[in-house]
Write an enzyme that holds these catalytic residues in place. Structure first.
Site, PDB file in Angstrom:
ATOM      1  N   ASP A  13       0.744  -1.268   0.016  1.00  0.00           N
ATOM      2  CA  ASP A  13       0.021  -0.052  -0.107  1.00  0.00           C
ATOM      3  C   ASP A  13       0.872   1.320  -0.007  1.00  0.00           C
ATOM      4  OD1 ASP A  13      -2.332  -1.744   0.209  1.00  0.00           O
ATOM      5  OD2 ASP A  13      -1.733  -1.802   2.393  1.00  0.00           O
ATOM      6  N   GLU A  14       2.041   1.068  -0.763  1.00  0.00           N
ATOM      7  CA  GLU A  14       2.758   2.464  -0.752  1.00  0.00           C
ATOM      8  C   GLU A  14       2.433   3.192  -1.704  1.00  0.00           C
ATOM      9  OE1 GLU A  14       4.008  -0.584  -1.015  1.00  0.00           O
ATOM     10  OE2 GLU A  14       5.417  -1.147   0.490  1.00  0.00           O
ATOM     11  N   LYS A  16       2.010   1.996  -5.204  1.00  0.00           N
ATOM     12  CA  LYS A  16       2.747   1.495  -6.314  1.00  0.00           C
ATOM     13  C   LYS A  16       2.042   1.643  -7.567  1.00  0.00           C
ATOM     14  CE  LYS A  16       3.287  -2.551  -4.361  1.00  0.00           C
ATOM     15  NZ  LYS A  16       2.775  -2.165  -2.952  1.00  0.00           N
ATOM     16  N   GLY A  40      -4.310  -4.768  -4.381  1.00  0.00           N
ATOM     17  CA  GLY A  40      -5.389  -3.977  -5.016  1.00  0.00           C
ATOM     18  C   GLY A  40      -4.821  -2.395  -5.272  1.00  0.00           C
ATOM     19  N   HIS A  41      -4.605  -2.341  -6.624  1.00  0.00           N
ATOM     20  CA  HIS A  41      -3.815  -1.130  -6.819  1.00  0.00           C
ATOM     21  C   HIS A  41      -4.930  -0.075  -7.487  1.00  0.00           C
ATOM     22  CE1 HIS A  41       0.026  -3.635  -7.810  1.00  0.00           C
ATOM     23  NE2 HIS A  41       0.019  -3.225  -6.341  1.00  0.00           N
ATOM     24  N   ARG A 146       3.202 -29.440  -4.694  1.00  0.00           N
ATOM     25  CA  ARG A 146       2.903 -30.012  -6.043  1.00  0.00           C
ATOM     26  C   ARG A 146       1.646 -30.392  -6.484  1.00  0.00           C
ATOM     27  NH1 ARG A 146       8.292 -32.677  -4.790  1.00  0.00           N
ATOM     28  NH2 ARG A 146       7.237 -32.360  -2.796  1.00  0.00           N
ATOM     29  N   GLN A 227       2.238  -6.106  -3.082  1.00  0.00           N
ATOM     30  CA  GLN A 227       2.588  -6.113  -1.757  1.00  0.00           C
ATOM     31  C   GLN A 227       3.871  -5.351  -1.471  1.00  0.00           C
ATOM     32  OE1 GLN A 227       1.659  -9.463  -3.146  1.00  0.00           O
ATOM     33  NE2 GLN A 227      -0.143  -8.577  -2.932  1.00  0.00           N
ATOM     34  N   THR A 303      -7.690  -1.416  -0.440  1.00  0.00           N
ATOM     35  CA  THR A 303      -8.404  -1.545  -1.774  1.00  0.00           C
ATOM     36  C   THR A 303      -8.991  -2.817  -1.852  1.00  0.00           C
ATOM     37  OG1 THR A 303      -6.544  -0.063  -2.512  1.00  0.00           O
ATOM     38  CG2 THR A 303      -8.059  -1.166  -4.123  1.00  0.00           C
TER      39      THR A 303
HETATM   40  P1  IMP Z   1      -2.669 -12.975   2.293  1.00  0.00           P
HETATM   41  O1  IMP Z   1      -1.661 -12.306   1.293  1.00  0.00           O
HETATM   42  O2  IMP Z   1      -3.777 -12.673   1.764  1.00  0.00           O
HETATM   43  O3  IMP Z   1      -2.218 -14.195   2.653  1.00  0.00           O
HETATM   44  O4  IMP Z   1      -2.294 -11.946   3.342  1.00  0.00           O
HETATM   45  C1  IMP Z   1      -1.281 -12.163   4.485  1.00  0.00           C
HETATM   46  C2  IMP Z   1      -0.499 -10.661   5.045  1.00  0.00           C
HETATM   47  O5  IMP Z   1      -0.260  -9.673   3.765  1.00  0.00           O
HETATM   48  C3  IMP Z   1      -2.026  -9.823   5.527  1.00  0.00           C
HETATM   49  O6  IMP Z   1      -1.342  -9.191   6.794  1.00  0.00           O
HETATM   50  C4  IMP Z   1      -2.293  -8.937   4.493  1.00  0.00           C
HETATM   51  O7  IMP Z   1      -2.987  -7.944   5.188  1.00  0.00           O
HETATM   52  C5  IMP Z   1      -1.117  -8.594   3.595  1.00  0.00           C
HETATM   53  N1  IMP Z   1      -1.330  -8.276   2.362  1.00  0.00           N
HETATM   54  C6  IMP Z   1      -1.749  -8.973   1.309  1.00  0.00           C
HETATM   55  N2  IMP Z   1      -1.390  -8.352   0.283  1.00  0.00           N
HETATM   56  C7  IMP Z   1      -1.604  -6.996   0.441  1.00  0.00           C
HETATM   57  C8  IMP Z   1      -1.493  -6.026  -0.328  1.00  0.00           C
HETATM   58  O8  IMP Z   1      -1.629  -6.076  -1.448  1.00  0.00           O
HETATM   59  N3  IMP Z   1      -1.302  -4.739   0.458  1.00  0.00           N
HETATM   60  C9  IMP Z   1      -0.930  -4.910   1.730  1.00  0.00           C
HETATM   61  N4  IMP Z   1      -0.964  -5.892   2.481  1.00  0.00           N
HETATM   62  C10 IMP Z   1      -1.051  -6.938   1.926  1.00  0.00           C
END
Ligand code: IMP
Length: 428
Positions: A13-14, A16, A40-41, A146, A227, A303
């Protein structure tokens, strides 16, 4: 022609999406390499706002090639909804290529993601991770075990049906036995996925070759990170509060097949403060009214999930770590405008651990929750930055903030984000 990467340096969530959209102007091919629709972008183009989950932001420049790399996992039904949603708004994804090696998020992956989270709350001493419940943990677990499915499997309906039935036998033991919920029906899944596959297969191809051919033809390639580094399954450190894929620069090579020496420029996207969704240690976290003000001003709500994000001050110890792990050559400082009204801005420059000041992360990650931030206070700039168009007109306190960060991290800041719109980027 070498490639450029854009990576998230914090917990995601920077901002990007907007940076990719901006830098995609100079690219011919935009590639996403890992994760799935947990990302979510958000990109604002003129008056329109686009929210993308699987699709690289490059699709908003329809003349460019967009690639979904093999390191990604896609939910074919949701991916089609995304493609159709853009189509309805006049954007065709005609130049989209999905790697035939991309894994499929199956309905039971999402169900299990939710149930595993619930079970952790109920009894597991580790507590919840706070996942997005998009099935990310379970799909990458199956990939490594696998026993997963790749999108190319949709081209062979009979084998796909046979294998999904086999897989569901195992998943249903878990669903009905351990969790006491309804079993999934293999044939229903297969019918739905094959129908989606019929529409998606024309996009599916050899993405590695497409990328290599592109580089050979002097095309400019842009890697779109999803991420952030601190969620990386290995180098995010705060295991298990991580995502199951690698958002770091090296993960981009793994998730696309491109050799590391093909990437020569790495932009690290750094929010002018910091946020985290989900659980896990967060040394510079703000709480109470201060957090609410920053969250609302920065619109820090997920998002993908709408969840309120935890927010805090910029942490330069973490950023230095991220700069090293990713080999940053440039920093893009985003959401600068969110801090416009703050008279003073704090930046974590070190930690206190057992009464001692430390300026790097402890080698033992178990100590992460013990870290107490040591702040430096810098004066705010107290002007509206959202109309800035050039780097010559920066107010002195903002220039000082920029110099302070780049001096501490030893990476130049070359772009500033000062608002949500496409044009609100300042080149330094
Ligand atoms: P998962 O990727 O849904 O398994 O979530 C694992 C961790 O990563 C959780 O803390 C989520 O909130 C975080 N996370 C996953 N995708 C994003 C992203 O796109 N932005 C911010 N945090 C994320």
């Amino acid at each position: 022609m070498p490639a450029t990467a854009i990576v998230g340096t914090q917990w995601g969530d920077e901002g990007k999406g907007k940076v990719v959209d901006f830098l995609a102007r100079d690219a011919d091919i935009v590639v996403r390499s890992q994760g799935g629709n947990n990302a979510g972008h958000t990109v604002a183009v003129d008056e329109e706002v686009f929210k993308l989950y699987h699709l690289p932001c490059g699709v908003l420049h329809p003349e460019k090639i967009s690639i979904i790399g093999s390191g990604m996992a896609v939910n074919p039904v949701k991916l089609l909804e995304e493609i159709d949603g853009l189509d309805a708004r006049g954007i065709k994804c005609a130049n989209l290529v999905i790697s035939h090696l991309t894994h499929l998020i199956m309905p039971y992956h999402m169900i299990l993601d939710g149930l595993e989270e619930k079970r952790r709350t109920a009894g597991d001493a580790r507590g919840q991770i706070g996942t997005t419940k998009r099935g990310i943990g379970p799909v990458f677990a199956d990939k490594m075990a696998r026993s997963g499915f790749r999108i190319c499997d949709l081209a062979d309906p009979e084998t796909f049906r046979e294998r999904v039935r086999y897989s569901c036998e195992e998943k249903n033991v878990l669903l009905t036995g351990l969790y006491g919920v309804e079993p999934v029906d293999a044939d229903t899944i297969v019918d739905e996925y094959l129908a989606a596959g019929q529409r998606l297969l024309p996009y599916v191809g050899d993405a590695v070759n497409k990328l290599l051919q592109g580089l050979e033809d002097d095309k400019r390639v842009l890697f779109e990170g999803a991420q952030g580094t601190l969620l990386d399954i290995e180098y995010g450190l705060s295991y298990p509060f991580l995502t199951s894929a690698p958002p770091v620069t090296s993960g981009m090579c793994l998730g696309t097949g491109l050799a590391p020496n093909k990437i020569d420029r790495v932009y690290g996207v750094v929010k002018a403060y910091i946020s985290r969704v989900g659980e896990g240690p967060f040394p510079s976290e703000l709480l109470g009214d201060e957090a609410t003000r920053l969250r609302d001003r920065g619109n820090e709500y997920g998002t993908a999930t709408g969840r309120p994000r935890r927010v805090g001050w910029l942490d330069l110890v973490l950023l230095r770590y991220s700069a090293t792990i990713n080999g940053l050559t440039d920093i893009v400082l985003t959401k600068v405008d969110v801090l416009d009204e703050m008279p003073e801005i704090q930046v974590a420059v070190a930690y206190e651990l057992d009464g001692k000041r430390v300026t790097s992360l402890p080698s033992d990650p178990v100590l992460l929750p013990e870290l107490k931030p040591v702040y430096e206070t810098l004066p705010g700039w107290l002007i509206n930055t959202s109309d800035l168009t050039t780097g010559d007109l920066l107010p002195d306190p903002l220039q000082d903030y920029i110099n302070f960060i780049s001096g501490m991290v030893k990476v130049p800041i070359s772009l500033l984000g000062v608002g949500t719109r496409r044009r609100q980027m300042v080149e330094l």
